[in-house]
Design a protein around this motif. Structure first.
Motif, PDB file in Angstrom:
ATOM      1  N   GLU A 110       2.554   9.564  -5.655  1.00 29.78           N
ATOM      2  CA  GLU A 110       2.999  10.878  -5.180  1.00 29.78           C
ATOM      3  C   GLU A 110       4.259  11.368  -5.879  1.00 29.78           C
ATOM      4  OE1 GLU A 110       3.433  10.729  -0.952  1.00 29.78           O
ATOM      5  OE2 GLU A 110       1.426   9.907  -0.646  1.00 29.78           O
ATOM      6  N   TYR A 111       5.199  10.452  -6.137  1.00 27.50           N
ATOM      7  CA  TYR A 111       6.507  10.839  -6.665  1.00 27.50           C
ATOM      8  C   TYR A 111       6.695  10.454  -8.132  1.00 27.50           C
ATOM      9  CZ  TYR A 111       7.936  11.780  -1.845  1.00 27.50           C
ATOM     10  OH  TYR A 111       8.037  12.294  -0.575  1.00 27.50           O
ATOM     11  N   ASP A 112       5.687   9.811  -8.711  1.00 28.29           N
ATOM     12  CA  ASP A 112       5.780   9.340 -10.096  1.00 28.29           C
ATOM     13  C   ASP A 112       7.028   8.476 -10.287  1.00 28.29           C
ATOM     14  OD1 ASP A 112       4.893   9.024 -12.714  1.00 28.29           O
ATOM     15  OD2 ASP A 112       6.047  10.751 -13.437  1.00 28.29           O
ATOM     16  N   VAL A 113       7.283   7.626  -9.296  1.00 26.32           N
ATOM     17  CA  VAL A 113       8.435   6.711  -9.325  1.00 26.32           C
ATOM     18  C   VAL A 113       7.928   5.314  -9.637  1.00 26.32           C
ATOM     19  CG1 VAL A 113      10.296   5.697  -7.965  1.00 26.32           C
ATOM     20  CG2 VAL A 113       9.743   8.102  -7.692  1.00 26.32           C
ATOM     21  N   PRO A 114       8.365   4.705 -10.733  1.00 24.15           N
ATOM     22  CA  PRO A 114       7.944   3.328 -11.029  1.00 24.15           C
ATOM     23  C   PRO A 114       8.377   2.366  -9.932  1.00 24.15           C
ATOM     24  CG  PRO A 114       8.987   4.341 -12.953  1.00 24.15           C
ATOM     25  CD  PRO A 114       9.244   5.253 -11.799  1.00 24.15           C
ATOM     26  N   VAL A 115       7.560   1.361  -9.658  1.00 20.57           N
ATOM     27  CA  VAL A 115       7.862   0.335  -8.656  1.00 20.57           C
ATOM     28  C   VAL A 115       7.778  -1.023  -9.329  1.00 20.57           C
ATOM     29  CG1 VAL A 115       7.208  -0.698  -6.458  1.00 20.57           C
ATOM     30  CG2 VAL A 115       6.874   1.766  -6.822  1.00 20.57           C
ATOM     31  N   HIS A 116       8.863  -1.802  -9.234  1.00 18.74           N
ATOM     32  CA  HIS A 116       8.902  -3.143  -9.822  1.00 18.74           C
ATOM     33  C   HIS A 116       9.537  -4.120  -8.838  1.00 18.74           C
ATOM     34  CE1 HIS A 116       7.549  -2.083 -13.847  1.00 18.74           C
ATOM     35  NE2 HIS A 116       8.302  -0.998 -13.765  1.00 18.74           N
ATOM     36  N   PRO A 117       8.958  -5.336  -8.720  1.00 18.76           N
ATOM     37  CA  PRO A 117       7.693  -5.776  -9.303  1.00 18.76           C
ATOM     38  C   PRO A 117       6.532  -4.921  -8.820  1.00 18.76           C
ATOM     39  CG  PRO A 117       8.949  -7.653  -8.453  1.00 18.76           C
ATOM     40  CD  PRO A 117       9.603  -6.410  -7.931  1.00 18.76           C
ATOM     41  N   ASP A 118       5.389  -5.090  -9.462  1.00 18.37           N
ATOM     42  CA  ASP A 118       4.212  -4.315  -9.135  1.00 18.37           C
ATOM     43  C   ASP A 118       3.794  -4.563  -7.680  1.00 18.37           C
ATOM     44  OD1 ASP A 118       1.087  -4.000  -9.015  1.00 18.37           O
ATOM     45  OD2 ASP A 118       1.727  -2.914 -10.805  1.00 18.37           O
ATOM     46  N   PRO A 119       3.400  -3.525  -6.942  1.00 22.04           N
ATOM     47  CA  PRO A 119       2.963  -3.724  -5.556  1.00 22.04           C
ATOM     48  C   PRO A 119       1.854  -4.763  -5.419  1.00 22.04           C
ATOM     49  CG  PRO A 119       3.310  -1.395  -5.955  1.00 22.04           C
ATOM     50  CD  PRO A 119       3.457  -2.079  -7.292  1.00 22.04           C
ATOM     51  N   ASP A 120       1.011  -4.894  -6.429  1.00 22.05           N
ATOM     52  CA  ASP A 120      -0.049  -5.899  -6.333  1.00 22.05           C
ATOM     53  C   ASP A 120       0.526  -7.315  -6.383  1.00 22.05           C
ATOM     54  OD1 ASP A 120      -2.887  -6.242  -6.015  1.00 22.05           O
ATOM     55  OD2 ASP A 120      -2.899  -7.118  -8.021  1.00 22.05           O
ATOM     56  N   THR A 121       1.630  -7.488  -7.112  1.00 22.27           N
ATOM     57  CA  THR A 121       2.316  -8.781  -7.105  1.00 22.27           C
ATOM     58  C   THR A 121       2.864  -9.084  -5.717  1.00 22.27           C
ATOM     59  OG1 THR A 121       2.889  -8.773  -9.455  1.00 22.27           O
ATOM     60  CG2 THR A 121       4.357  -9.991  -7.990  1.00 22.27           C
ATOM     61  N   LEU A 122       3.451  -8.066  -5.072  1.00 23.98           N
ATOM     62  CA  LEU A 122       3.941  -8.247  -3.710  1.00 23.98           C
ATOM     63  C   LEU A 122       2.794  -8.619  -2.786  1.00 23.98           C
ATOM     64  CD1 LEU A 122       6.124  -8.038  -1.514  1.00 23.98           C
ATOM     65  CD2 LEU A 122       5.658  -5.568  -1.422  1.00 23.98           C
ATOM     66  N   ARG A 123       1.660  -7.966  -2.957  1.00 23.45           N
ATOM     67  CA  ARG A 123       0.493  -8.240  -2.120  1.00 23.45           C
ATOM     68  C   ARG A 123       0.055  -9.700  -2.274  1.00 23.45           C
ATOM     69  NH1 ARG A 123      -2.171  -4.310  -3.955  1.00 23.45           N
ATOM     70  NH2 ARG A 123      -1.684  -2.768  -2.351  1.00 23.45           N
ATOM     71  N   THR A 124       0.064 -10.191  -3.492  1.00 26.09           N
ATOM     72  CA  THR A 124      -0.315 -11.587  -3.749  1.00 26.09           C
ATOM     73  C   THR A 124       0.671 -12.561  -3.122  1.00 26.09           C
ATOM     74  OG1 THR A 124      -1.442 -11.021  -5.815  1.00 26.09           O
ATOM     75  CG2 THR A 124      -0.685 -13.301  -5.568  1.00 26.09           C
ATOM     76  N   ILE A 125       1.952 -12.275  -3.270  1.00 23.77           N
ATOM     77  CA  ILE A 125       2.986 -13.209  -2.815  1.00 23.77           C
ATOM     78  C   ILE A 125       3.129 -13.186  -1.297  1.00 23.77           C
ATOM     79  CG2 ILE A 125       5.487 -13.581  -2.830  1.00 23.77           C
ATOM     80  CD1 ILE A 125       5.451 -13.029  -5.817  1.00 23.77           C
ATOM     81  N   GLN A 126       2.916 -12.032  -0.677  1.00 23.55           N
ATOM     82  CA  GLN A 126       3.081 -11.932   0.777  1.00 23.55           C
ATOM     83  C   GLN A 126       2.174 -12.897   1.538  1.00 23.55           C
ATOM     84  OE1 GLN A 126       2.385  -7.740   1.505  1.00 23.55           O
ATOM     85  NE2 GLN A 126       4.542  -7.392   1.976  1.00 23.55           N
ATOM     86  N   ASP A 136       0.827  -1.200   0.000  1.00 25.49           N
ATOM     87  CA  ASP A 136       0.000   0.000   0.000  1.00 25.49           C
ATOM     88  C   ASP A 136       0.866   1.258   0.000  1.00 25.49           C
ATOM     89  OD1 ASP A 136      -2.268  -1.600   0.060  1.00 25.49           O
ATOM     90  OD2 ASP A 136      -2.449  -1.514   2.245  1.00 25.49           O
ATOM     91  N   VAL A 137       1.904   1.260   0.816  1.00 24.65           N
ATOM     92  CA  VAL A 137       2.816   2.405   0.867  1.00 24.65           C
ATOM     93  C   VAL A 137       3.534   2.569  -0.470  1.00 24.65           C
ATOM     94  CG1 VAL A 137       4.877   3.348   1.973  1.00 24.65           C
ATOM     95  CG2 VAL A 137       3.103   2.274   3.362  1.00 24.65           C
ATOM     96  N   LEU A 138       3.955   1.471  -1.063  1.00 24.71           N
ATOM     97  CA  LEU A 138       4.634   1.546  -2.364  1.00 24.71           C
ATOM     98  C   LEU A 138       3.707   2.130  -3.427  1.00 24.71           C
ATOM     99  CD1 LEU A 138       6.574  -1.851  -2.366  1.00 24.71           C
ATOM    100  CD2 LEU A 138       7.525   0.444  -2.069  1.00 24.71           C
ATOM    101  N   GLU A 139       2.440   1.748  -3.391  1.00 26.66           N
ATOM    102  CA  GLU A 139       1.488   2.324  -4.342  1.00 26.66           C
ATOM    103  C   GLU A 139       1.325   3.827  -4.111  1.00 26.66           C
ATOM    104  OE1 GLU A 139      -2.064   0.010  -3.903  1.00 26.66           O
ATOM    105  OE2 GLU A 139      -1.517  -1.347  -5.547  1.00 26.66           O
ATOM    106  N   GLU A 140       1.304   4.244  -2.846  1.00 25.05           N
ATOM    107  CA  GLU A 140       1.149   5.657  -2.531  1.00 25.05           C
ATOM    108  C   GLU A 140       2.337   6.477  -3.031  1.00 25.05           C
ATOM    109  OE1 GLU A 140       0.616   5.770   1.661  1.00 25.05           O
ATOM    110  OE2 GLU A 140      -1.333   4.749   1.612  1.00 25.05           O
ATOM    111  N   VAL A 141       3.561   5.992  -2.788  1.00 20.91           N
ATOM    112  CA  VAL A 141       4.724   6.777  -3.223  1.00 20.91           C
ATOM    113  C   VAL A 141       4.860   6.759  -4.738  1.00 20.91           C
ATOM    114  CG1 VAL A 141       5.940   6.424  -1.039  1.00 20.91           C
ATOM    115  CG2 VAL A 141       6.368   4.865  -2.941  1.00 20.91           C
ATOM    116  N   HIS A 142       4.422   5.687  -5.373  1.00 21.74           N
ATOM    117  CA  HIS A 142       4.404   5.667  -6.838  1.00 21.74           C
ATOM    118  C   HIS A 142       3.538   6.799  -7.372  1.00 21.74           C
ATOM    119  CE1 HIS A 142       3.789   4.492 -10.981  1.00 21.74           C
ATOM    120  NE2 HIS A 142       2.512   4.262 -10.749  1.00 21.74           N
TER     121      HIS A 142
END
Length: 421
Positions: free
Chosen positions: A89-105, A81-87
């Motif tokens: 707010e800061y227009d910074v790409p996040v890889h792997p996708d935070p939703d992938t992290l959510r699934t794997i966690q 959730d935090v990674l999605e927020e900073v993506h």
């Protein structure tokens, strides 16, 4: 992203050994690395800048995002959730996708997602209390109980047989906090893994590795795995099918079971993996360089093995925590063809991963693979010899006790009754 040198700055959630080796691989590409880690002077801080803070601290993640052009991770304890927020707010790409992290966690969500996609997995059920765990143990004749969240390196996993104390088992894995799942025991022939990678419009996988565990902790990885060629091909297929269900770019550690010529998915890690450390010396492109390339959207490197390779973990062979001092290093260096990796951890703890060593065979990798495909016993014997040598070199290493002398200097005493080597 168009490759340039100097390159963009990569922010990494996590600054342990994986973050350290990521930074080491990034430097030749002109990529600067900043890591986020709660441990002061973490292992990666020796080769990268550090933001000190918890992996899921929103302010610390924002500081990391402010200093980086892209974000990735080397540990699953980040907050998607935090990674999605900073993506946003800061227009910074996040890889792997935070939703992938959510699934794997969440191991239960991970397993359901992949099973629904047709990826072969062991039988499993959710267990929320002792009665459900008892039913699962009776149904499957024993299970591997897994905490849904927070476990890694065998932590959060516990074998449970019919008649065990089910409530105590749930408590031991920490299931009260986030629930648990029970997975049928797999009578596997071997544990194997594929390091898969997804880049910008391309996917690939490294050769199949065979993983040797003790007490749920990886001890050695052998490449190529001593599996039938058809099994290795099937493992690659399952790994690529798994990648197809996960969003975002990067390297993924895909752990598998081999049983009677079949492949079953065990777990997925959305990051470089311990079973891929052999790639540093043993592959054309290491998993760490590959992760950097993939996250940046740069062309991927070749995944071919250079030669048969064995990596062996150096674990904390101590009974209690103490300052870390590794002895016997001279024997490893004197071998000539051995490569030692020290992770820079200040404290050694029982079974803590402190480093690894790697040995590569002298045979051409392609010739070795062809020999194995043809059932050449000499090729298998050569791999066995390589594994035996790696174990001998690793067993020559020990952790000395650092003591303070009367003048305040450090002195080292023999450990566990062994003389200094």
């Amino acid at each position: 992203m168009t490759p340039t040198c100097p390159a963009p700055t990569l922010g990494v959630v996590g600054g342990g050994q994986l973050g350290r080796m990521l930074a080491e691989a990034a430097a030749p590409l002109g990529v600067d690395v900043v890591v986020l880690d709660p441990t002061p002077d973490c292992p990666a801080a020796r080769v990268a800048d550090q933001v000190e803070g918890a992996f899921d601290d929103p302010d610390a993640v924002r500081e990391l995002a402010a200093r980086a052009d892209l974000l990735t991770l080397e540990i699953e304890l980040a907050d998607p959730d935090v990674l999605e927020e900073v993506h946003a707010e800061y227009d910074v790409p996040v890889h792997p996708d935070p939703d992938t992290l959510r699934t794997i966690q969440d191991k239960l969500v991970q397993k359901r997602t992949l099973a629904d996609a047709g990826v072969p997995v062991p039988e499993f059920v959710a267990v929320d209390d002792a009665a459900e765990l008892e039913a699962a143990a009776e149904r499957f004749g024993g299970v591997m109980l897994k905490a849904r969240t927070g476990g890694y390196d065998g932590r959060g996993n516990l074998p449970v047989d019919p008649g065990d104390d089910y409530a105590a088992a749930l408590d031991e894995v920490g299931a009260r906090a986030g629930g648990a799942m029970a997975e049928a025991f797999v009578d596997f022939d071997r544990e194997v893994s594929v390091i898969g990678v997804r880049g910008d419009g391309e996917t690939d996988a490294f050769p199949l590795g065979e993983n040797l565990h003790e007490a749920e902790i990886l001890r050695e990885t052998v490449v190529p795995a001593r599996s039938d060629p058809a099994v290795a091909a099937r493992a690659r297929e399952v790994a690529l099918d798994t990648l197809a269900e996960l969003d975002g770019r990067g390297v993924f550690g895909i752990e598998l079971f081999e049983r009677d010529g079949e492949i079953l998915l065990n777990e997925v890690a959305p990051r470089p993996h311990n079973s891929g450390h052999w790639t540093i010396e043993g592959a054309v492109t290491s998993q760490f360089e590959q992760h950097v390339r993939a996250v940046l959207g740069w062309p991927l490197g070749a995944t071919d093995a250079r030669a048969p390779t064995v990596s062996a973990n150096v674990l904390g062979t101590v009974d209690e925590s103490r300052p870390a001092r590794l002895e016997g290093v001279g024997s490893t260096l004197a071998a000539g063809d051995a490569h030692l990796h020290w992770y820079g951890k200040r404290e050694v703890r029982p079974l803590r991963k402190m480093g690894h060593l790697t040995l590569c065979g002298s045979a051409d990798a392609t010739a070795a693979d062809e020999a194995a495909d043809a059932g050449d016993g000499d090729a298998t014997a050569a791999t066995d010899d390589l594994l035996a040598r790696a174990r001998d070199l690793r067993d020559d290493l020990s952790f000395g006790r650092v003591e303070e002398t009367a003048d305040g200097a450090d002195a080292t005493a023999a450990t566990d009754g062994e003389a200094d080597r």
